[in-house]
Enzyme design. Structure first.
Site, PDB file in Angstrom:
ATOM      1  N   GLU A 174       0.837  -1.192   0.000  1.00 26.11           N
ATOM      2  CA  GLU A 174       0.000   0.000   0.000  1.00 26.11           C
ATOM      3  C   GLU A 174       0.881   1.254   0.000  1.00 26.11           C
ATOM      4  O   GLU A 174       1.935   1.285   0.633  1.00 26.11           O
ATOM      5  CB  GLU A 174      -0.880  -0.016   1.257  1.00 26.11           C
ATOM      6  N   LYS A 176      -9.665   2.712  -2.315  1.00 26.71           N
ATOM      7  CA  LYS A 176      -9.888   2.081  -1.014  1.00 26.71           C
ATOM      8  C   LYS A 176     -11.273   2.439  -0.464  1.00 26.71           C
ATOM      9  O   LYS A 176     -11.621   3.600  -0.307  1.00 26.71           O
ATOM     10  CB  LYS A 176      -8.795   2.533  -0.043  1.00 26.71           C
ATOM     11  N   CYS A 219      -5.516  -2.856   2.495  1.00 18.75           N
ATOM     12  CA  CYS A 219      -5.275  -2.807   3.933  1.00 18.75           C
ATOM     13  C   CYS A 219      -6.534  -2.950   4.791  1.00 18.75           C
ATOM     14  O   CYS A 219      -7.035  -4.041   5.005  1.00 18.75           O
ATOM     15  CB  CYS A 219      -4.499  -1.531   4.269  1.00 18.75           C
TER      16      CYS A 219
END
Length: 257
Positions: free
Chosen positions: A44, A110, A144
């Site tokens: 990431e 995300k 994540c």
């Protein structure tokens, strides 16, 4: 359709908020990949580390990093994915790029910004998932904190593998290990997680634990040090267990707003 694809998980330290330095290191690692590698997965925010100051490193979709990832993918004949800080229409995103060897680039923003670190205050959230079709495989990349939300990751498209790219710190690493395995088991798919190593400017330590888990949750690859971790994903294993264990047919039906 490929019977298998060979993946390379690039577990590396990151230089804080220095895109040029990080691209240089990562390009060298990618150029040194084993010749039969099909997919390289980066952490990431691979150009900066997990920064809450996007104005220092943000690029647009015509910037140096997008050009770089496309050109390196084409030159190495390897798909490359990982997330970076992108600015678009006055907003900033933690955006995963997936560069195909033919020059095509897809992206995913995300969905779950990490409120504990204030990510929600400086980055806008994504609204839709991405299913990448590559060499006959269906890949679902996420970032994540998305790992903690099984409903968002649920296998409703018969994808073959989940990909998670992360900056996941040492104090909560047991959760990372557990959740990666769980996502593989509940979705009858391969689950790959790539974390960084080293320490960032805020003093957070990252222990790696990049790993690949099989459709039954078996550990295929794992590392807790700086290195490139190789793992081959096999189509036959997915087909065999989905035919034998038809758990996905019993999944709940739902939509996400």
């Amino acid at each position: 359709m490929n019977a298998h694809i060979k993946t390379a998980l690039i577990q590396t330290p990151l230089t804080w908020e220095d895109p040029e330095a990080n691209r240089k290191v990562l390009q060298k690692k990618i150029e040194e990949l084993e010749e039969d590698t099909n997919l390289a997965v980066l952490p990431e925010m691979f150009t900066s580390g997990f920064t809450m100051h996007p104005e220092r490193v943000a690029e647009n979709m015509e910037g140096k990093t997008l050009t770089w990832i496309r050109e390196v993918a084409m030159a190495s004949d390897v798909a490359i994915t990982g997330s970076v800080v992108i600015t678009e229409n006055g907003k900033c995103y933690n955006r995963l790029l997936f560069a195909h060897p033919d020059g095509k680039v897809e992206y995913y923003d995300k969905r779950h910004t990490f409120t504990l670190a204030g990510e929600d205050k400086v980055y806008d959230t994504g609204k839709k998932r991405l299913i990448v079709e590559y060499k006959g495989w269906k890949l679902c990349p996420m970032i994540c904190y998305d790992l903690r939300f099984p409903v968002w990751a649920r296998n409703t498209e018969a994808y073959d593998a989940l990909l998670f790219v992360a900056n996941w710190p040492l104090p909560r690493i047991s959760a990372w290990d557990t959740l990666l395995r769980a996502r593989a088991v509940e979705n009858l798919c391969y689950c790959l997680g790539v974390n960084r190593v080293g320490q960032d400017q805020n003093g957070h330590k990252y222990p790696g634990h990049s790993a690949v888990y099989g459709v039954l949750g078996e550990e295929i690859a794992f590392s807790d040090r700086e290195e490139i971790i190789y793992a081959t994903l096999e189509r036959e294993k997915i087909t065999h267990y989905r035919n034998k264990l038809r758990f996905l047919e019993d999944r709940d039906r739902f939509t996400i707003s």
